[in-house]
Design a protein around this motif. Sequence first.
Motif, PDB file in Angstrom:
ATOM      1  N   ALA A 167      12.913 -12.528  -4.424  1.00 56.89           N
ATOM      2  CA  ALA A 167      12.121 -13.373  -3.522  1.00 56.89           C
ATOM      3  C   ALA A 167      11.577 -12.575  -2.346  1.00 56.89           C
ATOM      4  CB  ALA A 167      12.976 -14.541  -3.030  1.00 56.89           C
ATOM      5  N   ARG A 168      12.377 -11.674  -1.808  1.00 55.17           N
ATOM      6  CA  ARG A 168      11.897 -10.865  -0.680  1.00 55.17           C
ATOM      7  C   ARG A 168      10.778  -9.930  -1.116  1.00 55.17           C
ATOM      8  NH1 ARG A 168      11.448 -12.258   3.139  1.00 55.17           N
ATOM      9  NH2 ARG A 168      13.525 -12.332   4.095  1.00 55.17           N
ATOM     10  N   LEU A 169      10.905  -9.303  -2.273  1.00 54.29           N
ATOM     11  CA  LEU A 169       9.848  -8.412  -2.750  1.00 54.29           C
ATOM     12  C   LEU A 169       8.550  -9.181  -2.972  1.00 54.29           C
ATOM     13  CD1 LEU A 169      11.876  -6.210  -5.269  1.00 54.29           C
ATOM     14  CD2 LEU A 169      11.234  -5.663  -2.894  1.00 54.29           C
ATOM     15  N   ALA A 170       8.665 -10.409  -3.494  1.00 54.20           N
ATOM     16  CA  ALA A 170       7.484 -11.242  -3.687  1.00 54.20           C
ATOM     17  C   ALA A 170       6.867 -11.616  -2.346  1.00 54.20           C
ATOM     18  CB  ALA A 170       7.852 -12.495  -4.482  1.00 54.20           C
ATOM     19  N   ASP A 171       7.709 -11.888  -1.360  1.00 59.07           N
ATOM     20  CA  ASP A 171       7.224 -12.230  -0.025  1.00 59.07           C
ATOM     21  C   ASP A 171       6.471 -11.062   0.593  1.00 59.07           C
ATOM     22  OD1 ASP A 171       7.285 -13.776   2.609  1.00 59.07           O
ATOM     23  OD2 ASP A 171       8.436 -11.991   3.146  1.00 59.07           O
ATOM     24  N   LEU A 172       7.010  -9.854   0.443  1.00 63.20           N
ATOM     25  CA  LEU A 172       6.330  -8.672   0.967  1.00 63.20           C
ATOM     26  C   LEU A 172       4.975  -8.482   0.300  1.00 63.20           C
ATOM     27  CD1 LEU A 172       9.370  -6.221   1.176  1.00 63.20           C
ATOM     28  CD2 LEU A 172       8.012  -7.036   3.115  1.00 63.20           C
ATOM     29  N   ALA A 173       4.936  -8.640  -1.007  1.00 68.17           N
ATOM     30  CA  ALA A 173       3.679  -8.486  -1.737  1.00 68.17           C
ATOM     31  C   ALA A 173       2.648  -9.499  -1.261  1.00 68.17           C
ATOM     32  CB  ALA A 173       3.924  -8.633  -3.234  1.00 68.17           C
ATOM     33  N   ALA A 174       3.095 -10.730  -0.985  1.00 68.06           N
ATOM     34  CA  ALA A 174       2.183 -11.768  -0.515  1.00 68.06           C
ATOM     35  C   ALA A 174       1.627 -11.445   0.862  1.00 68.06           C
ATOM     36  CB  ALA A 174       2.917 -13.112  -0.483  1.00 68.06           C
ATOM     37  N   ARG A 175       2.343 -10.612   1.619  1.00 69.90           N
ATOM     38  CA  ARG A 175       1.883 -10.203   2.941  1.00 69.90           C
ATOM     39  C   ARG A 175       1.130  -8.879   2.905  1.00 69.90           C
ATOM     40  NH1 ARG A 175       6.812 -10.037   6.760  1.00 69.90           N
ATOM     41  NH2 ARG A 175       8.126 -10.074   4.912  1.00 69.90           N
ATOM     42  N   GLY A 176       0.806  -8.412   1.688  1.00 74.47           N
ATOM     43  CA  GLY A 176       0.029  -7.189   1.558  1.00 74.47           C
ATOM     44  C   GLY A 176       0.825  -5.923   1.744  1.00 74.47           C
ATOM     45  N   ILE A 177       2.136  -5.991   1.466  1.00 74.33           N
ATOM     46  CA  ILE A 177       3.017  -4.835   1.632  1.00 74.33           C
ATOM     47  C   ILE A 177       3.619  -4.477   0.276  1.00 74.33           C
ATOM     48  CG2 ILE A 177       5.121  -3.956   2.728  1.00 74.33           C
ATOM     49  CD1 ILE A 177       4.554  -6.011   5.004  1.00 74.33           C
ATOM     50  N   SER A 178       3.416  -3.248  -0.143  1.00 73.72           N
ATOM     51  CA  SER A 178       4.026  -2.801  -1.390  1.00 73.72           C
ATOM     52  C   SER A 178       5.402  -2.217  -1.095  1.00 73.72           C
ATOM     53  CB  SER A 178       3.157  -1.751  -2.081  1.00 73.72           C
ATOM     54  OG  SER A 178       3.077  -0.568  -1.310  1.00 73.72           O
ATOM     55  N   TRP A 211      13.795   0.693  -0.336  1.00 72.89           N
ATOM     56  CA  TRP A 211      12.431   0.549  -0.818  1.00 72.89           C
ATOM     57  C   TRP A 211      11.488   1.091   0.246  1.00 72.89           C
ATOM     58  CZ3 TRP A 211      11.646  -2.230  -5.533  1.00 72.89           C
ATOM     59  CH2 TRP A 211      12.821  -2.772  -6.071  1.00 72.89           C
ATOM     60  N   LYS A 212      10.572   1.949  -0.177  1.00 72.46           N
ATOM     61  CA  LYS A 212       9.579   2.452   0.751  1.00 72.46           C
ATOM     62  C   LYS A 212       8.476   1.418   0.905  1.00 72.46           C
ATOM     63  CE  LYS A 212       6.572   6.359   1.800  1.00 72.46           C
ATOM     64  NZ  LYS A 212       6.061   7.682   1.356  1.00 72.46           N
ATOM     65  N   LEU A 213       8.196   1.064   2.150  1.00 72.25           N
ATOM     66  CA  LEU A 213       7.183   0.050   2.433  1.00 72.25           C
ATOM     67  C   LEU A 213       5.857   0.722   2.818  1.00 72.25           C
ATOM     68  CD1 LEU A 213       9.201  -2.589   4.507  1.00 72.25           C
ATOM     69  CD2 LEU A 213       9.024  -2.309   2.027  1.00 72.25           C
ATOM     70  N   GLU A 214       4.788   0.228   2.219  1.00 70.43           N
ATOM     71  CA  GLU A 214       3.451   0.720   2.531  1.00 70.43           C
ATOM     72  C   GLU A 214       2.483  -0.454   2.475  1.00 70.43           C
ATOM     73  OE1 GLU A 214       2.917   5.075   0.762  1.00 70.43           O
ATOM     74  OE2 GLU A 214       3.692   3.687  -0.757  1.00 70.43           O
ATOM     75  N   LEU A 215       1.439  -0.376   3.274  1.00 68.28           N
ATOM     76  CA  LEU A 215       0.406  -1.405   3.193  1.00 68.28           C
ATOM     77  C   LEU A 215      -0.331  -1.249   1.884  1.00 68.28           C
ATOM     78  CD1 LEU A 215      -1.026  -1.316   6.833  1.00 68.28           C
ATOM     79  CD2 LEU A 215       0.545  -2.999   5.824  1.00 68.28           C
ATOM     80  N   ALA A 216      -0.415  -2.347   1.145  1.00 67.78           N
ATOM     81  CA  ALA A 216      -1.052  -2.308  -0.161  1.00 67.78           C
ATOM     82  C   ALA A 216      -2.531  -1.940  -0.014  1.00 67.78           C
ATOM     83  CB  ALA A 216      -0.905  -3.659  -0.854  1.00 67.78           C
ATOM     84  N   LYS A 217      -3.014  -1.138  -0.952  1.00 69.57           N
ATOM     85  CA  LYS A 217      -4.407  -0.703  -0.900  1.00 69.57           C
ATOM     86  C   LYS A 217      -5.271  -1.592  -1.793  1.00 69.57           C
ATOM     87  CE  LYS A 217      -3.053   4.081   0.005  1.00 69.57           C
ATOM     88  NZ  LYS A 217      -3.099   5.480  -0.472  1.00 69.57           N
TER      89      LYS A 217
END
Length: 230
Positions: free
Chosen positions: A166-177, A224-230
């Motif tokens: 759920a947290r990984l999905a939340d990060l993805a929804a916020r544009g964070i890989s 997990w390395k966090l980066e702004l999704a491109k």
Amino acid sequence: MPENISHPLVVSPHFDDAVFSCGAFIAAHPGSVVHTVFSGCPAEDVTTDWDQHCGFTNAAEAMRERACEDDFALEILGAVAERGDFLDAQYAPYGTAPTVESIASKLGVAVRLHAARTLLVPLGLFHSDHELVHRACIDVWNASPALMCFAYEDALYRRMSGLLQARLADLAARGISATPEPGHWRANQHDQALKREAVKAYASQLKAFGPEGYDDVFCTERCWKLELAK
């Protein structure tokens, strides 16, 4: 271990969270600053169920002893202790409730004060305090794009069904890989041994968890390395 790690600021919601979740990482990077967000004590004479389970008669005794435990644990790991002094959730009725913004403001000061280049933050699983800290850390990171950011899996809570996903999905929804770092996060035996010694320092918390209640802290650390999704 992740490459190019320098001047790490490790954010811990409570005393013990950072050591339980990424103590071997801290041992591998002497001089890491561990900023504990919820380290404050209510002004009133307060007793909670958790503090009683840990063997304390009141909050003042609990927080005083827990700070000493934390000092000892971080000394073992060669880390520097820093305290945020917010009240954790169990003391919420006895003080001002912290906000994401107030926590982020204090963390931003810490980043600048210690010239941090790497931010190690909790994924923020299950516990409301962990969630608040996670959100504040993401805001701080977004405001300082030069920071490298890694999110560690919260020990104990990471085993709870569905929370990590759920947290990984939340990060993805916020544009964070979020990219797993399995190849760089393996601790050597020396660092693992130091972590084991540091974990023992939190005697009050281990007492409350019971002998079978904290085995996850000795399992492989994962981040997990966090980066702004491109």
